[in-house]
Design an enzyme around this catalytic site. Structure first.
Site, PDB file in Angstrom:
ATOM      1  N   GLU A   1       0.804  -1.203   0.000  1.00  0.00           N
ATOM      2  CA  GLU A   1       0.000   0.000   0.000  1.00  0.00           C
ATOM      3  C   GLU A   1       0.850   1.273   0.000  1.00  0.00           C
ATOM      4  O   GLU A   1       0.344   2.353  -0.235  1.00  0.00           O
ATOM      5  CB  GLU A   1      -0.952  -0.016   1.192  1.00  0.00           C
ATOM      6  CG  GLU A   1      -1.900  -1.213   1.192  1.00  0.00           C
ATOM      7  CD  GLU A   1      -2.662  -1.415  -0.106  1.00  0.00           C
ATOM      8  OE1 GLU A   1      -3.171  -0.436  -0.677  1.00  0.00           O
ATOM      9  OE2 GLU A   1      -2.716  -2.556  -0.577  1.00  0.00           O
ATOM     10  N   HIS A   4       0.499   3.288  -3.095  1.00  0.00           N
ATOM     11  CA  HIS A   4      -0.697   4.132  -3.172  1.00  0.00           C
ATOM     12  C   HIS A   4      -0.467   5.462  -2.451  1.00  0.00           C
ATOM     13  O   HIS A   4      -0.909   6.516  -2.905  1.00  0.00           O
ATOM     14  CB  HIS A   4      -1.907   3.415  -2.592  1.00  0.00           C
ATOM     15  CG  HIS A   4      -2.372   2.251  -3.401  1.00  0.00           C
ATOM     16  ND1 HIS A   4      -2.673   2.345  -4.739  1.00  0.00           N
ATOM     17  CD2 HIS A   4      -2.571   0.964  -3.064  1.00  0.00           C
ATOM     18  CE1 HIS A   4      -3.052   1.167  -5.188  1.00  0.00           C
ATOM     19  NE2 HIS A   4      -2.987   0.308  -4.182  1.00  0.00           N
ATOM     20  N   HIS A   7       1.669   7.512  -4.697  1.00  0.00           N
ATOM     21  CA  HIS A   7       0.851   7.993  -5.819  1.00  0.00           C
ATOM     22  C   HIS A   7       0.084   9.254  -5.400  1.00  0.00           C
ATOM     23  O   HIS A   7       0.059  10.247  -6.120  1.00  0.00           O
ATOM     24  CB  HIS A   7      -0.118   6.886  -6.238  1.00  0.00           C
ATOM     25  CG  HIS A   7      -0.929   7.202  -7.441  1.00  0.00           C
ATOM     26  ND1 HIS A   7      -1.017   6.361  -8.508  1.00  0.00           N
ATOM     27  CD2 HIS A   7      -1.694   8.261  -7.766  1.00  0.00           C
ATOM     28  CE1 HIS A   7      -1.798   6.874  -9.430  1.00  0.00           C
ATOM     29  NE2 HIS A   7      -2.231   8.032  -8.990  1.00  0.00           N
TER      30      HIS A   7
END
Length: 91
Positions: A1, A4, A7
């Site tokens: 994760e 993410h 990102h």
């Protein structure tokens, strides 16, 4: 994760939610699912490296890094759910 998180932090979109999209939450202007998952897939193993955990972790008051024993334990947890995922494919 971790990918993410990266990102979301690295987006140039005015609102971070505009850099996200997947079938369940199709935001206008979001990215395709493959692009959404690419950073996560690339960075999921990297974040478990002890040197990375040491550098990214810090206590909110003292600024001290995680203790070495905890970093070792976190690194070992990387493969903790492998058996669960294998079972998903065999049942």
């Amino acid at each position: 994760e971790f990918g993410h998180i990266m990102h979301a932090l690295c987006t140039r979109a005015r609102y971070s939610r505009h850099s996200w999209a997947w079938d369940a939450v199709p935001w206008a202007g979001g990215v395709e699912g493959d692009i959404l998952e690419a950073p996560s897939q690339m960075l999921e193993n990297w974040v478990y490296q002890p040197s990375v955990l040491r550098r990214l972790s810090s206590h909110h008051v003292t600024g001290d890094s995680l203790p070495s024993e905890l970093i070792v334990k976190l690194s070992e947890l990387q493969s903790a759910t492998n058996g669960r995922f294998s079972c998903l494919y065999t049942t």
